[in-house]
Design a protein around this motif. Structure first.
Motif, PDB file in Angstrom:
ATOM      1  N   VAL A  41      50.178  36.530  33.435  1.00  0.00           N
ATOM      2  CA  VAL A  41      48.918  37.272  34.175  1.00  0.00           C
ATOM      3  C   VAL A  41      48.863  38.315  32.823  1.00  0.00           C
ATOM      4  CG1 VAL A  41      47.781  39.410  35.636  1.00  0.00           C
ATOM      5  CG2 VAL A  41      49.221  37.526  36.368  1.00  0.00           C
ATOM      6  N   ASP A  42      47.167  38.291  32.357  1.00  0.00           N
ATOM      7  CA  ASP A  42      46.720  39.333  30.837  1.00  0.00           C
ATOM      8  C   ASP A  42      46.492  40.184  31.832  1.00  0.00           C
ATOM      9  OD1 ASP A  42      47.772  37.709  29.534  1.00  0.00           O
ATOM     10  OD2 ASP A  42      45.996  36.546  29.798  1.00  0.00           O
ATOM     11  N   PHE A  43      45.642  41.131  32.688  1.00  0.00           N
ATOM     12  CA  PHE A  43      45.691  41.916  33.853  1.00  0.00           C
ATOM     13  C   PHE A  43      45.244  42.085  34.806  1.00  0.00           C
ATOM     14  CE2 PHE A  43      43.085  40.942  29.724  1.00  0.00           C
ATOM     15  CZ  PHE A  43      42.971  42.376  28.820  1.00  0.00           C
ATOM     16  N   ILE A  44      45.734  43.348  34.919  1.00  0.00           N
ATOM     17  CA  ILE A  44      45.327  43.446  37.040  1.00  0.00           C
ATOM     18  C   ILE A  44      44.202  44.519  36.764  1.00  0.00           C
ATOM     19  CG2 ILE A  44      46.045  44.394  38.404  1.00  0.00           C
ATOM     20  CD1 ILE A  44      49.315  43.932  37.566  1.00  0.00           C
ATOM     21  N   ARG A  45      43.397  43.787  38.161  1.00  0.00           N
ATOM     22  CA  ARG A  45      42.289  44.937  38.256  1.00  0.00           C
ATOM     23  C   ARG A  45      42.736  45.913  39.300  1.00  0.00           C
ATOM     24  NH1 ARG A  45      37.476  40.477  37.752  1.00  0.00           N
ATOM     25  NH2 ARG A  45      37.546  40.680  35.490  1.00  0.00           N
ATOM     26  N   LEU A  46      42.905  47.364  39.464  1.00  0.00           N
ATOM     27  CA  LEU A  46      42.660  48.558  40.540  1.00  0.00           C
ATOM     28  C   LEU A  46      41.996  48.293  41.725  1.00  0.00           C
ATOM     29  CD1 LEU A  46      45.226  50.746  38.283  1.00  0.00           C
ATOM     30  CD2 LEU A  46      45.485  48.267  40.271  1.00  0.00           C
ATOM     31  N   GLN A  47      41.228  47.757  42.207  1.00  0.00           N
ATOM     32  CA  GLN A  47      40.213  47.293  42.998  1.00  0.00           C
ATOM     33  C   GLN A  47      40.361  48.726  43.956  1.00  0.00           C
ATOM     34  OE1 GLN A  47      39.223  43.581  44.209  1.00  0.00           O
ATOM     35  NE2 GLN A  47      38.444  43.610  42.566  1.00  0.00           N
ATOM     36  N   PHE A  48      38.693  49.546  44.217  1.00  0.00           N
ATOM     37  CA  PHE A  48      38.281  49.999  45.460  1.00  0.00           C
ATOM     38  C   PHE A  48      37.520  50.461  46.087  1.00  0.00           C
ATOM     39  CE2 PHE A  48      38.050  52.106  41.288  1.00  0.00           C
ATOM     40  CZ  PHE A  48      37.300  53.353  41.665  1.00  0.00           C
ATOM     41  N   THR A  49      37.308  51.200  46.821  1.00  0.00           N
ATOM     42  CA  THR A  49      35.739  50.636  47.482  1.00  0.00           C
ATOM     43  C   THR A  49      34.896  52.590  47.135  1.00  0.00           C
ATOM     44  OG1 THR A  49      36.226  49.216  48.551  1.00  0.00           O
ATOM     45  CG2 THR A  49      34.028  49.923  49.211  1.00  0.00           C
TER      46      THR A  49
END
Length: 121
Positions: A41-49
């Protein structure tokens, strides 16, 4: 790829997602870091609404994975419509570690995983 050889970001050689655990209940920071390494894995997306229900995310590179998993990534909440005034703009993303998933496609820059996050001020 031979053992011990580093894969560069953006490389097309990626391990298959076969063997990725279906249930990450009880997984901690060290297990997620190991999975991210094992599956390149190269990137992590920290997702929120946002307040209107629209998905937003902050993407971090491999060098920031530990900080992200510890819930130490901040962003400017005043840039998200309806969040906060400029005076209260520093927001903290706290990830739910059980929501770690690797996206089944590669972005231009490399393989991406995501974590769903709560937002704190």
């Amino acid at each position: 790829m031979p053992p011990g050889q580093q894969r560069h970001a953006g490389s097309t050689e990626r391990p298959s997602l076969e063997g990725f655990p279906a249930d990450l209940g009880g997984a901690g920071k060290s297990e997620l870091l190991e999975l991210a390494h094992r599956f390149s894995v190269d990137f992590i997306r920290l997702q929120f609404t946002d307040i209107l229900g629209v998905n937003k995310n902050v993407e971090v590179p491999r060098s920031q994975f530990e900080k992200a998993l510890d819930g130490e990534i901040m962003f400017d909440g005043s840039s998200i419509e309806g969040f906060v005034r400029i005076e209260e703009s520093d927001m903290l993303l706290k990830p739910d570690l059980h929501t770690f998933r690797i996206l089944p496609y590669d972005d231009e820059g490399g393989r991406v995983a995501r974590l769903l996050c709560d937002i704190y001020t």
